[in-house]
Design a protein around this motif. Structure first.
Motif, PDB file in Angstrom:
ATOM      1  N   PHE A 293       0.660  -1.285   0.079  1.00 22.83           N
ATOM      2  CA  PHE A 293       0.101  -0.055  -0.168  1.00 22.83           C
ATOM      3  C   PHE A 293       0.833   1.308  -0.026  1.00 22.83           C
ATOM      4  O   PHE A 293       0.315   2.420   0.244  1.00 22.83           O
ATOM      5  N   SER A 294       2.044   0.955  -0.362  1.00 18.95           N
ATOM      6  CA  SER A 294       3.134   2.365  -0.304  1.00 18.95           C
ATOM      7  C   SER A 294       2.617   3.030  -1.616  1.00 18.95           C
ATOM      8  O   SER A 294       2.304   2.476  -2.604  1.00 18.95           O
ATOM      9  N   PRO A 295       2.861   4.300  -1.363  1.00 23.03           N
ATOM     10  CA  PRO A 295       2.726   5.238  -2.682  1.00 23.03           C
ATOM     11  C   PRO A 295       3.933   4.743  -3.589  1.00 23.03           C
ATOM     12  O   PRO A 295       4.770   4.232  -3.167  1.00 23.03           O
ATOM     13  N   LYS A 296       3.569   4.709  -4.835  1.00 18.09           N
ATOM     14  CA  LYS A 296       4.372   4.410  -5.878  1.00 18.09           C
ATOM     15  C   LYS A 296       5.603   5.289  -6.013  1.00 18.09           C
ATOM     16  O   LYS A 296       5.359   6.553  -6.010  1.00 18.09           O
ATOM     17  N   ARG A 297       6.700   4.708  -6.155  1.00 22.54           N
ATOM     18  CA  ARG A 297       7.999   5.404  -6.325  1.00 22.54           C
ATOM     19  C   ARG A 297       8.371   5.733  -7.582  1.00 22.54           C
ATOM     20  O   ARG A 297       8.299   4.628  -8.498  1.00 22.54           O
ATOM     21  N   LYS A 298       8.691   6.792  -8.098  1.00 22.65           N
ATOM     22  CA  LYS A 298       8.907   7.283  -9.453  1.00 22.65           C
ATOM     23  C   LYS A 298      10.294   6.353  -9.870  1.00 22.65           C
ATOM     24  O   LYS A 298      11.376   6.768  -9.246  1.00 22.65           O
ATOM     25  N   THR A 299      10.433   5.730 -11.023  1.00 26.61           N
ATOM     26  CA  THR A 299      11.648   5.601 -11.593  1.00 26.61           C
ATOM     27  C   THR A 299      12.297   6.566 -12.255  1.00 26.61           C
ATOM     28  O   THR A 299      11.660   7.084 -13.060  1.00 26.61           O
ATOM     29  N   LEU A 300      13.647   6.747 -12.055  1.00 24.74           N
ATOM     30  CA  LEU A 300      14.303   7.972 -12.611  1.00 24.74           C
ATOM     31  C   LEU A 300      15.039   7.415 -13.870  1.00 24.74           C
ATOM     32  O   LEU A 300      15.563   6.402 -13.927  1.00 24.74           O
ATOM     33  N   PRO A 301      15.335   8.498 -15.001  1.00 26.67           N
ATOM     34  CA  PRO A 301      15.762   7.968 -16.081  1.00 26.67           C
ATOM     35  C   PRO A 301      17.451   7.727 -15.696  1.00 26.67           C
ATOM     36  O   PRO A 301      18.052   8.143 -15.009  1.00 26.67           O
ATOM     37  N   PHE A 302      17.800   6.525 -16.368  1.00 28.82           N
ATOM     38  CA  PHE A 302      19.035   6.001 -16.045  1.00 28.82           C
ATOM     39  C   PHE A 302      19.213   5.750 -14.675  1.00 28.82           C
ATOM     40  O   PHE A 302      20.534   5.661 -14.006  1.00 28.82           O
ATOM     41  N   ASN A 303      18.238   5.298 -13.759  1.00 33.42           N
ATOM     42  CA  ASN A 303      17.937   5.040 -12.672  1.00 33.42           C
ATOM     43  C   ASN A 303      18.701   6.057 -11.516  1.00 33.42           C
ATOM     44  O   ASN A 303      19.415   5.766 -10.700  1.00 33.42           O
ATOM     45  N   GLY A 304      18.599   7.405 -11.952  1.00 30.83           N
ATOM     46  CA  GLY A 304      18.887   8.289 -11.054  1.00 30.83           C
ATOM     47  C   GLY A 304      20.395   8.744 -11.588  1.00 30.83           C
ATOM     48  O   GLY A 304      21.105   9.683 -10.916  1.00 30.83           O
ATOM     49  N   TYR A 305      21.276   8.286 -12.606  1.00 29.56           N
ATOM     50  CA  TYR A 305      22.537   8.360 -12.806  1.00 29.56           C
ATOM     51  C   TYR A 305      22.782   9.091 -14.195  1.00 29.56           C
ATOM     52  O   TYR A 305      23.793   9.135 -14.770  1.00 29.56           O
ATOM     53  N   ALA A 306      21.765   9.846 -14.523  1.00 31.95           N
ATOM     54  CA  ALA A 306      21.852  10.562 -15.773  1.00 31.95           C
ATOM     55  C   ALA A 306      22.801  11.496 -15.919  1.00 31.95           C
ATOM     56  O   ALA A 306      23.468  11.619 -16.769  1.00 31.95           O
ATOM     57  N   ASP A 307      23.003  12.442 -14.775  1.00 28.34           N
ATOM     58  CA  ASP A 307      23.984  13.446 -14.784  1.00 28.34           C
ATOM     59  C   ASP A 307      25.513  12.687 -15.443  1.00 28.34           C
ATOM     60  O   ASP A 307      26.155  13.231 -15.923  1.00 28.34           O
ATOM     61  N   GLN A 308      25.449  11.518 -14.922  1.00 30.24           N
ATOM     62  CA  GLN A 308      27.053  10.676 -15.010  1.00 30.24           C
ATOM     63  C   GLN A 308      26.986   9.945 -16.556  1.00 30.24           C
ATOM     64  O   GLN A 308      27.939   9.995 -17.128  1.00 30.24           O
ATOM     65  N   VAL A 309      25.866   9.611 -17.101  1.00 27.42           N
ATOM     66  CA  VAL A 309      25.908   8.785 -17.970  1.00 27.42           C
ATOM     67  C   VAL A 309      24.945   9.185 -19.323  1.00 27.42           C
ATOM     68  O   VAL A 309      25.316   8.468 -20.477  1.00 27.42           O
ATOM     69  N   ALA A 310      24.292  10.134 -19.330  1.00 24.59           N
ATOM     70  CA  ALA A 310      23.416  10.378 -20.286  1.00 24.59           C
ATOM     71  C   ALA A 310      24.265  10.493 -21.632  1.00 24.59           C
ATOM     72  O   ALA A 310      23.899  10.378 -22.629  1.00 24.59           O
ATOM     73  N   SER A 311      25.334  11.466 -21.235  1.00 26.37           N
ATOM     74  CA  SER A 311      26.172  11.828 -22.488  1.00 26.37           C
ATOM     75  C   SER A 311      26.802  10.587 -23.352  1.00 26.37           C
ATOM     76  O   SER A 311      27.074  10.757 -24.495  1.00 26.37           O
ATOM     77  N   LEU A 312      26.729   9.305 -22.632  1.00 19.70           N
ATOM     78  CA  LEU A 312      27.144   8.138 -23.611  1.00 19.70           C
ATOM     79  C   LEU A 312      26.375   7.938 -24.615  1.00 19.70           C
ATOM     80  O   LEU A 312      26.573   7.163 -25.663  1.00 19.70           O
ATOM     81  N   TYR A 313      24.898   8.624 -24.500  1.00 17.66           N
ATOM     82  CA  TYR A 313      23.856   8.178 -25.503  1.00 17.66           C
ATOM     83  C   TYR A 313      23.358   9.200 -26.164  1.00 17.66           C
ATOM     84  O   TYR A 313      22.442   9.295 -26.803  1.00 17.66           O
ATOM     85  N   ALA A 314      24.344  10.373 -26.321  1.00 17.11           N
ATOM     86  CA  ALA A 314      23.951  11.608 -27.013  1.00 17.11           C
ATOM     87  C   ALA A 314      23.547  11.369 -28.513  1.00 17.11           C
ATOM     88  O   ALA A 314      24.407  10.540 -29.049  1.00 17.11           O
ATOM     89  N   GLY A 315      22.485  11.745 -29.058  1.00 15.72           N
ATOM     90  CA  GLY A 315      22.375  11.477 -30.615  1.00 15.72           C
ATOM     91  C   GLY A 315      21.603  10.371 -30.610  1.00 15.72           C
ATOM     92  O   GLY A 315      21.135   9.663 -31.690  1.00 15.72           O
ATOM     93  N   MET A 316      21.591   9.289 -29.652  1.00 16.84           N
ATOM     94  CA  MET A 316      20.751   7.719 -29.644  1.00 16.84           C
ATOM     95  C   MET A 316      19.289   7.941 -29.594  1.00 16.84           C
ATOM     96  O   MET A 316      18.911   8.619 -28.570  1.00 16.84           O
ATOM     97  N   ASP A 317      18.391   7.263 -30.371  1.00 21.34           N
ATOM     98  CA  ASP A 317      17.029   7.299 -29.986  1.00 21.34           C
ATOM     99  C   ASP A 317      17.040   6.054 -28.815  1.00 21.34           C
ATOM    100  O   ASP A 317      16.990   4.782 -29.195  1.00 21.34           O
ATOM    101  N   LEU A 318      16.698   6.487 -27.811  1.00 22.33           N
ATOM    102  CA  LEU A 318      16.558   5.505 -26.693  1.00 22.33           C
ATOM    103  C   LEU A 318      15.526   4.685 -26.510  1.00 22.33           C
ATOM    104  O   LEU A 318      15.125   3.711 -25.876  1.00 22.33           O
ATOM    105  N   LYS A 319      14.493   5.074 -27.321  1.00 22.33           N
ATOM    106  CA  LYS A 319      13.156   4.130 -27.654  1.00 22.33           C
ATOM    107  C   LYS A 319      13.285   3.021 -28.357  1.00 22.33           C
ATOM    108  O   LYS A 319      13.002   1.901 -28.221  1.00 22.33           O
ATOM    109  N   LYS A 320      14.156   3.289 -29.445  1.00 17.67           N
ATOM    110  CA  LYS A 320      14.610   2.302 -30.411  1.00 17.67           C
ATOM    111  C   LYS A 320      15.509   1.208 -29.641  1.00 17.67           C
ATOM    112  O   LYS A 320      15.565   0.228 -29.780  1.00 17.67           O
ATOM    113  N   ASN A 321      16.526   2.064 -29.109  1.00 17.10           N
ATOM    114  CA  ASN A 321      17.802   1.227 -28.659  1.00 17.10           C
ATOM    115  C   ASN A 321      17.250   1.051 -26.945  1.00 17.10           C
ATOM    116  O   ASN A 321      18.004   1.679 -26.167  1.00 17.10           O
ATOM    117  N   TYR A 322      16.311   0.204 -26.856  1.00 11.73           N
ATOM    118  CA  TYR A 322      15.899   0.017 -25.306  1.00 11.73           C
ATOM    119  C   TYR A 322      16.681  -1.154 -24.930  1.00 11.73           C
ATOM    120  O   TYR A 322      17.464  -1.494 -25.135  1.00 11.73           O
TER     121      TYR A 322
END
Ligand SMILES: Nc1nc2c(c(=O)[nH]1)N[C@H]1C(S)=C(S)[C@@H](COP(=O)(O)O)O[C@H]1N2
Ligand SMILES: [Mo]
Length: 322
Positions: A293-322
Protein backbone atom coordinates in the motif's frame (compact mmCIF):
# COMPACT_ATOMS: atom_id res chain seq x y z
CA UNK A 1 21.01 6.48 29.37
CA UNK A 2 21.73 7.09 25.72
CA UNK A 3 20.42 3.75 24.66
CA UNK A 4 17.28 4.12 22.58
CA UNK A 5 14.92 1.43 21.55
CA UNK A 6 14.71 0.75 17.77
CA UNK A 7 11.24 2.30 17.76
CA UNK A 8 12.68 5.64 18.87
CA UNK A 9 15.10 5.88 15.99
CA UNK A 10 13.94 7.39 12.72
CA UNK A 11 14.37 4.92 9.84
CA UNK A 12 16.46 7.43 7.91
CA UNK A 13 18.79 7.69 10.84
CA UNK A 14 19.12 3.95 11.23
CA UNK A 15 20.08 3.15 7.70
CA UNK A 16 22.13 6.16 6.66
CA UNK A 17 25.35 4.88 5.20
CA UNK A 18 27.52 6.51 7.85
CA UNK A 19 25.44 4.95 10.56
CA UNK A 20 25.80 1.57 8.94
CA UNK A 21 29.57 1.80 9.05
CA UNK A 22 29.72 3.18 12.56
CA UNK A 23 27.25 0.62 13.74
CA UNK A 24 29.19 -2.13 12.10
CA UNK A 25 32.37 -1.16 13.95
CA UNK A 26 30.52 -0.66 17.18
CA UNK A 27 28.75 -3.98 16.91
CA UNK A 28 31.97 -5.80 16.14
CA UNK A 29 33.49 -4.35 19.28
CA UNK A 30 30.57 -4.89 21.53
CA UNK A 31 28.04 -7.00 19.69
CA UNK A 32 26.92 -9.17 22.54
CA UNK A 33 26.87 -6.35 25.07
CA UNK A 34 24.96 -4.03 22.78
CA UNK A 35 22.43 -6.73 22.03
CA UNK A 36 21.91 -7.37 25.70
CA UNK A 37 21.44 -3.68 26.33
CA UNK A 38 18.55 -3.40 23.94
CA UNK A 39 19.99 -2.42 20.58
CA UNK A 40 19.11 -5.93 19.51
CA UNK A 41 16.24 -6.68 17.21
CA UNK A 42 16.53 -5.57 13.70
CA UNK A 43 19.60 -3.39 14.07
CA UNK A 44 21.58 -6.46 14.89
CA UNK A 45 19.86 -8.55 12.30
CA UNK A 46 20.51 -5.97 9.63
CA UNK A 47 24.21 -5.89 10.42
CA UNK A 48 24.69 -9.63 10.71
CA UNK A 49 22.12 -11.46 8.62
CA UNK A 50 24.96 -12.05 6.14
CA UNK A 51 25.49 -15.65 5.17
CA UNK A 52 28.12 -17.46 7.20
CA UNK A 53 30.56 -17.81 4.29
CA UNK A 54 31.34 -14.10 4.03
CA UNK A 55 34.88 -12.93 4.76
CA UNK A 56 35.55 -9.30 5.53
CA UNK A 57 36.75 -7.23 2.57
CA UNK A 58 38.77 -4.15 3.42
CA UNK A 59 37.50 -1.23 1.37
CA UNK A 60 37.50 2.54 1.42
CA UNK A 61 34.15 4.19 0.94
CA UNK A 62 34.14 6.36 -2.17
CA UNK A 63 31.75 9.24 -1.44
CA UNK A 64 31.59 10.12 -5.14
CA UNK A 65 29.60 6.95 -5.69
CA UNK A 66 27.32 6.80 -2.68
CA UNK A 67 23.60 7.45 -3.10
CA UNK A 68 21.85 8.77 -0.02
CA UNK A 69 18.80 6.49 -0.21
CA UNK A 70 18.15 4.24 2.73
CA UNK A 71 20.05 0.95 2.42
CA UNK A 72 18.09 -2.20 1.67
CA UNK A 73 18.49 -4.56 4.64
CA UNK A 74 21.17 -7.19 4.06
CA UNK A 75 18.57 -9.88 4.65
CA UNK A 76 16.62 -8.76 1.58
CA UNK A 77 19.76 -8.21 -0.49
CA UNK A 78 20.80 -11.82 0.14
CA UNK A 79 17.47 -13.63 0.04
CA UNK A 80 15.50 -11.86 -2.70
CA UNK A 81 17.54 -12.60 -5.81
CA UNK A 82 17.51 -13.26 -9.49
CA UNK A 83 20.06 -15.92 -10.41
CA UNK A 84 18.24 -18.29 -12.71
CA UNK A 85 21.03 -20.85 -12.69
CA UNK A 86 19.78 -21.67 -9.19
CA UNK A 87 16.07 -21.46 -9.96
CA UNK A 88 13.57 -18.79 -10.97
CA UNK A 89 11.89 -18.07 -7.62
CA UNK A 90 13.29 -15.14 -5.64
CA UNK A 91 14.27 -17.43 -2.74
CA UNK A 92 15.84 -20.15 -4.91
CA UNK A 93 19.35 -18.65 -5.17
CA UNK A 94 19.70 -18.31 -1.38
CA UNK A 95 18.23 -21.80 -0.88
CA UNK A 96 20.17 -23.59 -3.63
CA UNK A 97 23.51 -21.85 -4.05
CA UNK A 98 25.18 -23.32 -0.96
CA UNK A 99 27.12 -25.96 -2.89
CA UNK A 100 28.31 -23.60 -5.63
CA UNK A 101 32.10 -23.94 -5.88
CA UNK A 102 34.01 -20.65 -5.93
CA UNK A 103 37.47 -21.95 -5.02
CA UNK A 104 39.63 -22.15 -7.03
CA UNK A 105 38.36 -19.42 -9.37
CA UNK A 106 39.88 -17.93 -12.49
CA UNK A 107 38.63 -15.38 -14.99
CA UNK A 108 39.77 -15.66 -18.62
CA UNK A 109 40.27 -12.35 -20.36
CA UNK A 110 40.47 -12.79 -24.11
CA UNK A 111 39.66 -11.51 -27.57
CA UNK A 112 40.71 -8.11 -28.83
CA UNK A 113 43.33 -7.32 -26.18
CA UNK A 114 47.11 -7.08 -26.33
CA UNK A 115 47.48 -8.81 -22.98
CA UNK A 116 45.05 -11.72 -22.75
CA UNK A 117 45.29 -13.53 -19.45
CA UNK A 118 43.69 -16.09 -17.21
CA UNK A 119 43.81 -14.56 -13.79
CA UNK A 120 43.14 -16.09 -10.39
CA UNK A 121 40.71 -14.40 -8.06
CA UNK A 122 43.37 -13.27 -5.58
CA UNK A 123 45.38 -11.51 -8.28
CA UNK A 124 42.24 -10.00 -9.77
CA UNK A 125 41.29 -8.57 -6.39
CA UNK A 126 44.69 -6.90 -6.15
CA UNK A 127 44.43 -5.05 -9.46
CA UNK A 128 43.12 -1.92 -7.79
CA UNK A 129 42.15 -0.66 -4.32
CA UNK A 130 38.75 -1.87 -3.13
CA UNK A 131 36.06 0.76 -2.72
CA UNK A 132 32.69 0.67 -1.06
CA UNK A 133 29.96 2.23 -3.18
CA UNK A 134 26.25 2.48 -2.57
CA UNK A 135 24.25 1.99 -5.76
CA UNK A 136 20.60 1.72 -6.62
CA UNK A 137 19.73 -1.52 -8.39
CA UNK A 138 16.58 -1.48 -10.54
CA UNK A 139 15.30 -4.82 -11.81
CA UNK A 140 13.39 -4.83 -15.08
CA UNK A 141 10.58 -6.53 -13.13
CA UNK A 142 9.73 -3.29 -11.30
CA UNK A 143 11.51 -3.55 -7.95
CA UNK A 144 14.63 -1.88 -6.67
CA UNK A 145 17.18 -2.03 -3.86
CA UNK A 146 19.97 0.14 -2.50
CA UNK A 147 23.12 -1.89 -2.02
CA UNK A 148 26.57 -1.20 -0.55
CA UNK A 149 28.89 -3.02 -2.96
CA UNK A 150 32.64 -3.55 -2.67
CA UNK A 151 34.85 -3.51 -5.75
CA UNK A 152 36.62 -1.21 -8.16
CA UNK A 153 35.89 0.28 -11.57
CA UNK A 154 35.93 -2.29 -14.35
CA UNK A 155 38.03 0.26 -16.27
CA UNK A 156 40.98 -0.65 -14.00
CA UNK A 157 40.99 -4.14 -15.43
CA UNK A 158 40.33 -2.99 -18.99
CA UNK A 159 43.30 -0.61 -18.96
CA UNK A 160 45.62 -3.39 -17.85
CA UNK A 161 44.73 -5.81 -20.65
CA UNK A 162 45.15 -3.12 -23.34
CA UNK A 163 42.22 -3.50 -25.75
CA UNK A 164 43.04 -3.29 -29.46
CA UNK A 165 41.35 -0.83 -31.80
CA UNK A 166 38.90 -3.57 -32.77
CA UNK A 167 37.46 -3.91 -29.28
CA UNK A 168 34.01 -2.31 -29.50
CA UNK A 169 32.11 -4.39 -26.94
CA UNK A 170 32.90 -6.34 -23.78
CA UNK A 171 31.13 -9.65 -23.26
CA UNK A 172 30.69 -11.19 -19.82
CA UNK A 173 30.34 -14.96 -19.67
CA UNK A 174 29.14 -16.35 -16.35
CA UNK A 175 29.62 -19.70 -14.65
CA UNK A 176 27.94 -23.01 -15.49
CA UNK A 177 28.34 -25.72 -12.85
CA UNK A 178 25.80 -28.41 -13.68
CA UNK A 179 26.54 -30.28 -10.44
CA UNK A 180 25.73 -27.28 -8.25
CA UNK A 181 23.29 -25.24 -10.35
CA UNK A 182 19.90 -26.97 -10.52
CA UNK A 183 18.49 -24.19 -12.69
CA UNK A 184 20.68 -25.17 -15.64
CA UNK A 185 18.31 -28.08 -16.27
CA UNK A 186 15.60 -25.62 -17.16
CA UNK A 187 15.53 -23.97 -20.57
CA UNK A 188 14.30 -20.54 -19.45
CA UNK A 189 17.52 -19.07 -20.82
CA UNK A 190 20.37 -20.27 -22.97
CA UNK A 191 23.38 -21.07 -20.79
CA UNK A 192 25.86 -19.77 -20.01
CA UNK A 193 24.23 -16.49 -19.03
CA UNK A 194 25.92 -13.91 -21.23
CA UNK A 195 25.74 -10.15 -20.93
CA UNK A 196 27.68 -7.33 -22.56
CA UNK A 197 28.42 -3.62 -22.53
CA UNK A 198 29.60 -1.25 -25.21
CA UNK A 199 33.26 -0.35 -24.69
CA UNK A 200 32.58 3.21 -23.48
CA UNK A 201 29.95 1.91 -21.05
CA UNK A 202 32.38 -0.66 -19.69
CA UNK A 203 35.02 2.07 -19.28
CA UNK A 204 32.63 4.35 -17.39
CA UNK A 205 33.78 4.70 -13.76
CA UNK A 206 30.34 3.65 -12.48
CA UNK A 207 30.68 0.17 -14.01
CA UNK A 208 31.87 -1.82 -11.02
CA UNK A 209 33.82 -5.06 -10.93
CA UNK A 210 32.24 -6.29 -7.74
CA UNK A 211 33.68 -8.65 -5.14
CA UNK A 212 31.61 -7.93 -2.07
CA UNK A 213 28.50 -6.55 -0.47
CA UNK A 214 27.90 -5.11 2.99
CA UNK A 215 31.64 -5.22 3.74
CA UNK A 216 32.07 -8.91 3.04
CA UNK A 217 32.74 -11.19 0.10
CA UNK A 218 29.72 -11.79 -2.12
CA UNK A 219 27.37 -14.55 -1.02
CA UNK A 220 26.96 -17.14 -3.78
CA UNK A 221 23.41 -15.97 -4.49
CA UNK A 222 24.69 -12.46 -5.24
CA UNK A 223 27.25 -13.64 -7.78
CA UNK A 224 30.31 -14.88 -5.90
CA UNK A 225 33.15 -14.50 -6.27
CA UNK A 226 33.05 -11.67 -8.82
CA UNK A 227 30.33 -9.96 -10.84
CA UNK A 228 29.53 -6.79 -12.73
CA UNK A 229 27.27 -4.01 -11.47
CA UNK A 230 26.15 -1.34 -13.98
CA UNK A 231 23.71 0.67 -11.88
CA UNK A 232 22.16 2.84 -14.63
CA UNK A 233 20.93 -0.27 -16.43
CA UNK A 234 18.31 -2.84 -15.53
CA UNK A 235 19.72 -5.47 -13.20
CA UNK A 236 19.92 -8.20 -15.82
CA UNK A 237 22.90 -6.43 -17.43
CA UNK A 238 24.93 -7.11 -14.28
CA UNK A 239 26.17 -10.66 -14.86
CA UNK A 240 27.04 -12.73 -11.80
CA UNK A 241 29.87 -15.18 -11.16
CA UNK A 242 32.05 -14.19 -14.11
CA UNK A 243 34.36 -16.75 -15.69
CA UNK A 244 35.23 -14.98 -18.92
CA UNK A 245 35.53 -11.42 -20.19
CA UNK A 246 35.79 -11.17 -23.97
CA UNK A 247 36.60 -8.09 -26.00
CA UNK A 248 34.85 -8.24 -29.36
CA UNK A 249 34.14 -6.17 -32.44
CA UNK A 250 30.47 -7.05 -32.98
CA UNK A 251 27.62 -6.43 -30.58
CA UNK A 252 27.16 -9.72 -28.68
CA UNK A 253 23.82 -11.51 -28.65
CA UNK A 254 23.06 -11.75 -24.95
CA UNK A 255 21.02 -14.44 -23.17
CA UNK A 256 18.02 -12.18 -22.63
CA UNK A 257 18.01 -10.97 -26.23
CA UNK A 258 18.03 -14.60 -27.37
CA UNK A 259 15.16 -15.39 -25.02
CA UNK A 260 12.93 -12.43 -26.00
CA UNK A 261 14.43 -9.71 -28.17
CA UNK A 262 11.16 -7.76 -28.30
CA UNK A 263 11.20 -7.44 -24.50
CA UNK A 264 14.88 -7.02 -23.65
CA UNK A 265 17.25 -4.86 -25.63
CA UNK A 266 21.01 -4.58 -25.68
CA UNK A 267 21.19 -1.22 -23.91
CA UNK A 268 18.58 -1.81 -21.20
CA UNK A 269 19.15 1.62 -19.68
CA UNK A 270 16.62 2.25 -16.93
CA UNK A 271 13.99 4.38 -18.64
CA UNK A 272 10.61 5.26 -17.12
CA UNK A 273 9.40 6.45 -20.55
CA UNK A 274 9.87 3.15 -22.32
CA UNK A 275 7.47 0.52 -21.00
CA UNK A 276 8.26 -3.16 -21.13
CA UNK A 277 5.77 -4.61 -23.66
CA UNK A 278 3.87 -6.23 -20.77
CA UNK A 279 4.14 -3.58 -18.03
CA UNK A 280 5.01 0.04 -17.30
CA UNK A 281 8.49 1.00 -16.12
CA UNK A 282 7.36 4.36 -14.72
CA UNK A 283 7.39 3.29 -11.07
CA UNK A 284 9.10 0.81 -8.79
CA UNK A 285 8.80 -0.87 -5.41
CA UNK A 286 11.74 -0.61 -3.03
CA UNK A 287 12.31 -4.05 -1.53
CA UNK A 288 12.31 -4.18 2.27
CA UNK A 289 10.72 -0.74 2.49
CA UNK A 290 7.66 -0.33 0.28
CA UNK A 291 4.65 -2.45 1.10
CA UNK A 292 1.64 -3.27 -1.01
CA UNK A 293 0.00 0.00 0.00
CA UNK A 294 3.00 2.32 -0.20
CA UNK A 295 2.74 5.15 -2.69
CA UNK A 296 4.40 4.35 -6.01
CA UNK A 297 8.01 5.40 -6.23
CA UNK A 298 8.97 7.11 -9.47
CA UNK A 299 11.64 5.40 -11.54
CA UNK A 300 14.34 7.85 -12.60
CA UNK A 301 15.91 8.06 -16.07
CA UNK A 302 19.14 6.04 -16.04
CA UNK A 303 18.12 4.98 -12.53
CA UNK A 304 19.13 8.41 -11.23
CA UNK A 305 22.57 8.38 -12.86
CA UNK A 306 21.66 10.59 -15.85
CA UNK A 307 24.15 13.32 -14.87
CA UNK A 308 26.93 10.80 -15.12
CA UNK A 309 25.94 8.62 -18.07
CA UNK A 310 23.44 10.40 -20.34
CA UNK A 311 26.26 11.78 -22.52
CA UNK A 312 27.20 8.21 -23.51
CA UNK A 313 23.96 8.10 -25.48
CA UNK A 314 23.93 11.57 -27.04
CA UNK A 315 22.17 11.43 -30.39
CA UNK A 316 20.78 7.93 -29.85
CA UNK A 317 17.08 7.16 -29.99
CA UNK A 318 16.60 5.48 -26.63
CA UNK A 319 13.13 4.24 -27.54
CA UNK A 320 14.59 2.28 -30.42
CA UNK A 321 17.70 1.32 -28.49
CA UNK A 322 15.84 0.02 -25.44
N1 LIG B 1 24.48 -15.27 -14.13
C1 LIG B 1 23.39 -14.52 -13.85
N2 LIG B 1 23.54 -13.21 -13.56
C2 LIG B 1 22.46 -12.44 -13.26
C3 LIG B 1 21.15 -13.00 -13.27
C4 LIG B 1 21.03 -14.40 -13.57
O1 LIG B 1 19.92 -14.97 -13.59
N3 LIG B 1 22.16 -15.11 -13.85
N4 LIG B 1 20.05 -12.20 -12.99
C5 LIG B 1 20.21 -10.74 -13.21
C6 LIG B 1 19.09 -9.95 -12.70
S1 LIG B 1 17.63 -10.05 -13.57
C7 LIG B 1 19.21 -9.10 -11.64
S2 LIG B 1 17.94 -8.07 -11.19
C8 LIG B 1 20.46 -9.07 -10.84
C9 LIG B 1 20.12 -9.29 -9.37
O2 LIG B 1 21.25 -9.17 -8.56
P1 LIG B 1 21.10 -9.43 -6.99
O3 LIG B 1 20.40 -10.74 -6.81
O4 LIG B 1 22.50 -9.45 -6.44
O5 LIG B 1 20.30 -8.29 -6.44
O6 LIG B 1 21.41 -10.06 -11.24
C10 LIG B 1 21.53 -10.21 -12.64
N5 LIG B 1 22.64 -11.13 -12.95
MO1 LIG C 1 16.36 -8.26 -12.96
Amino acid sequence: MLIRRPGDIAPSEITAQSVYQDRRRLMLQAGAAAAAMGLAGWTNRQAFAQTTTGEKLVATRNPQFVVMDKLTPVKDVTTYNNFYEFGTDKGDPADNAGRFKTKPWTVAIEGEVKKPMTIGLDDLRKMAPMEERVYRLRCVEGWSMVIPWVGFSLSELIKRVEPTGNAKFVEFVTATQPETMPGLRSRVLEWPYVEALRMDEAMHPLALLTFGVYGETLPNQNGAPVRIVAPWKYGFKSGKSLVKIRFVEKQPVTSWIKAASSEYGFYANVNPDVPHPRWSQATERRIGEDGLFSPKRKTLPFNGYADQVASLYAGMDLKKNY
